[in-house]
Design an enzyme around this catalytic site. Structure first.
Site, mmCIF file in Angstrom:
data_model
loop_
_atom_site.group_PDB
_atom_site.id
_atom_site.type_symbol
_atom_site.label_atom_id
_atom_site.label_comp_id
_atom_site.label_asym_id
_atom_site.label_seq_id
_atom_site.Cartn_x
_atom_site.Cartn_y
_atom_site.Cartn_z
ATOM 1 N N LYS A 144 -0.608 5.084 4.361
ATOM 2 C CA LYS A 144 -1.578 4.346 4.784
ATOM 3 C C LYS A 144 -1.045 3.994 6.544
ATOM 4 O O LYS A 144 0.224 3.816 6.764
ATOM 5 C CB LYS A 144 -1.788 2.806 4.275
ATOM 6 N N HIS A 165 0.868 -1.251 0.070
ATOM 7 C CA HIS A 165 0.133 -0.018 0.036
ATOM 8 C C HIS A 165 0.826 1.265 0.074
ATOM 9 O O HIS A 165 1.995 1.231 0.370
ATOM 10 C CB HIS A 165 -0.886 -0.002 0.979
HETATM 11 P P1 NAD Z 1 -7.535 9.606 4.283
HETATM 12 O O1 NAD Z 1 -6.581 9.754 5.556
HETATM 13 O O2 NAD Z 1 -6.907 10.095 3.135
HETATM 14 O O3 NAD Z 1 -8.927 10.153 4.524
HETATM 15 C C1 NAD Z 1 -9.709 9.924 6.010
HETATM 16 C C2 NAD Z 1 -10.408 11.208 6.220
HETATM 17 O O4 NAD Z 1 -11.126 11.030 7.341
HETATM 18 C C3 NAD Z 1 -9.509 12.441 6.313
HETATM 19 O O5 NAD Z 1 -9.923 13.563 5.419
HETATM 20 C C4 NAD Z 1 -9.749 12.886 7.808
HETATM 21 O O6 NAD Z 1 -9.757 14.143 8.005
HETATM 22 C C5 NAD Z 1 -11.111 12.281 7.917
HETATM 23 N N1 NAD Z 1 -11.531 12.128 9.659
HETATM 24 C C6 NAD Z 1 -10.648 11.583 10.434
HETATM 25 N N2 NAD Z 1 -11.559 11.598 11.496
HETATM 26 C C7 NAD Z 1 -12.847 11.990 11.244
HETATM 27 C C8 NAD Z 1 -14.029 12.018 11.934
HETATM 28 N N3 NAD Z 1 -14.087 11.915 13.207
HETATM 29 N N4 NAD Z 1 -15.250 12.592 11.472
HETATM 30 C C9 NAD Z 1 -14.895 13.093 10.088
HETATM 31 N N5 NAD Z 1 -13.964 12.805 9.294
HETATM 32 C C10 NAD Z 1 -12.750 12.275 9.771
HETATM 33 O O7 NAD Z 1 -7.527 8.080 4.440
HETATM 34 P P2 NAD Z 1 -8.160 7.125 3.234
HETATM 35 O O8 NAD Z 1 -7.016 6.435 2.267
HETATM 36 O O9 NAD Z 1 -9.516 7.780 2.333
HETATM 37 O O10 NAD Z 1 -8.689 5.798 3.931
HETATM 38 C C11 NAD Z 1 -9.627 5.894 4.994
HETATM 39 C C12 NAD Z 1 -9.850 4.745 5.744
HETATM 40 O O11 NAD Z 1 -10.809 3.662 4.619
HETATM 41 C C13 NAD Z 1 -8.750 3.852 6.129
HETATM 42 O O12 NAD Z 1 -9.227 3.028 7.118
HETATM 43 C C14 NAD Z 1 -8.651 3.085 5.042
HETATM 44 O O13 NAD Z 1 -7.820 1.605 5.239
HETATM 45 C C15 NAD Z 1 -9.911 2.444 4.496
HETATM 46 N N6 NAD Z 1 -10.086 2.024 3.232
HETATM 47 C C16 NAD Z 1 -10.868 1.017 3.093
HETATM 48 C C17 NAD Z 1 -11.277 0.409 1.939
HETATM 49 C C18 NAD Z 1 -12.375 -0.705 1.692
HETATM 50 O O14 NAD Z 1 -12.755 -0.829 0.700
HETATM 51 N N7 NAD Z 1 -12.986 -1.006 2.862
HETATM 52 C C19 NAD Z 1 -10.591 0.923 0.764
HETATM 53 C C20 NAD Z 1 -9.592 1.889 0.936
HETATM 54 C C21 NAD Z 1 -9.438 2.445 2.254
#
Ligand code: NAD
Length: 271
Positions: free
Chosen positions: A162, A158
């Site tokens: 991450k 990744h």
């Molecule tokens: P990222 O850090 O780019 O985005 C996360 C966002 O959430 C940020 O903008 C942050 O400010 C916001 N955030 C944090 N706490 C918050 C809160 N309490 N309220 C509202 N917003 C809040 O991360 P990302 O790459 O977008 O990944 C996010 C999550 O999704 C991770 O846990 C990742 O592993 C997961 N993910 C899951 C899948 C899936 O298919 N299930 C795919 C990709 C990523």
């Protein structure tokens, strides 16, 4: 036949890598973006969620009051951070709003909240929302059964930003392997090797994480035998595959009876 109106979606984490793609996928998928939520203090508060996602303005401003945002929506999609998941799940349950939860690396307290919330609202929780990975889970389980003497190891790659490891998807693949082989994952899983770790035991399931660059997400399951090996790889080349899956799950879960569902149910793979 009457078709149900498009659900109003609350995108939680709307300024994140996934959140922006989810806003775009919701519009593309004919849903209404009812609200876009970010953490208090986020630089993007007050900006238009559509413009932030690289599209046309939607007239939906990024806000930090999740409780108020949920009141205007039918379903929430959360891709935030493990540390935020518990409060977001509790807020959705309190508001009686269905939830799609994609955040990975959940701690035990968040998992407990999830189980309690599922008694009040319908929730789709998946470590990976792509069609390919959900089919891969089946393939991997079948290979694990057919090749009981082959050593099974998972390697995931990744992007450098991450924050949790191993990935939720790698963990889910490990669960599928353990279940297929009838071993307890807590005992079989090995997440790193260094020093005099000794020879590999037959039941071990190695799960190894590589981090760097801008890799969206690669997972390879190795089945290593004597004189041969099979490697099954899934590569996500765009976050749009997860975003489209999450929006599909949001449509599916809206109006459904309370419970904890996975992506297999959404995709009809259980049938
Ligand atoms: P990222 O850090 O780019 O985005 C996360 C966002 O959430 C940020 O903008 C942050 O400010 C916001 N955030 C944090 N706490 C918050 C809160 N309490 N309220 C509202 N917003 C809040 O991360 P990302 O790459 O977008 O990944 C996010 C999550 O999704 C991770 O846990 C990742 O592993 C997961 N993910 C899951 C899948 C899936 O298919 N299930 C795919 C990709 C990523």
């Amino acid at each position: 036949m009457t078709s149900s109106p498009p659900p109003r979606v609350c995108v939680i984490g709307a300024a994140g890598r996934m959140g922006r793609r989810i806003v775009a996928a919701a519009v593309e998928g004919g849903c209404l973006v009812g609200a876009a939520v970010e953490r208090a203090g986020a630089a993007e508060l007050g900006q238009d969620a559509g413009a932030l996602a690289g599209g046309a303005p939607l007239g939906v401003t990024v806000e930090s009051d999740l409780g108020a945002a949920l009141k205007r929506c039918d379903v929430a999609i959360d891709f935030t951070h493990a540390s935020a998941a518990r409060a977001n799940v509790d807020a959705a349950a309190k508001a009686g709003v269905a939830l799609v939860l994609g955040t990975t690396g959940l701690e035990d307290a968040a998992k407990k909240s999830l189980a309690a919330a599922a008694k009040r609202i319908a929730i789709v929780h998946a470590a990976n929302f792509s069609v390919g990975v959900n089919v891969l889970l089946e393939t991997v389980a079948q290979l694990a059964k057919r090749l009981p003497d082959h050593d099974a190891e998972i390697v995931e790659v990744h992007h450098r930003k991450k924050t949790d490891a191993p990935s939720g998807t790698a963990q889910r693949l490990a669960e599928a392997l353990a279940e297929a082989r009838g071993v307890a994952l807590a005992k079989a899983e090995v997440t790193g090797r260094a020093g005099q770790v000794g020879a590999r035991s037959a039941k071990e399931i190695g799960v190894l994480a590589v981090r760097g660059g801008d890799v969206v997400g690669d997972h390879t399951v190795h089945f290593l035998g004597l004189g041969e090996r099979i490697e099954v790889t899934h590569r996500a080349t765009s976050r749009d595959t997860f975003a489209a899956g999450a929006v599909r799950a949001a449509r599916w879960v809206t109006g459904r009876k309370p419970g904890l569902y996975d992506m297999r149910a959404v995709l009809g793979l259980d049938a």
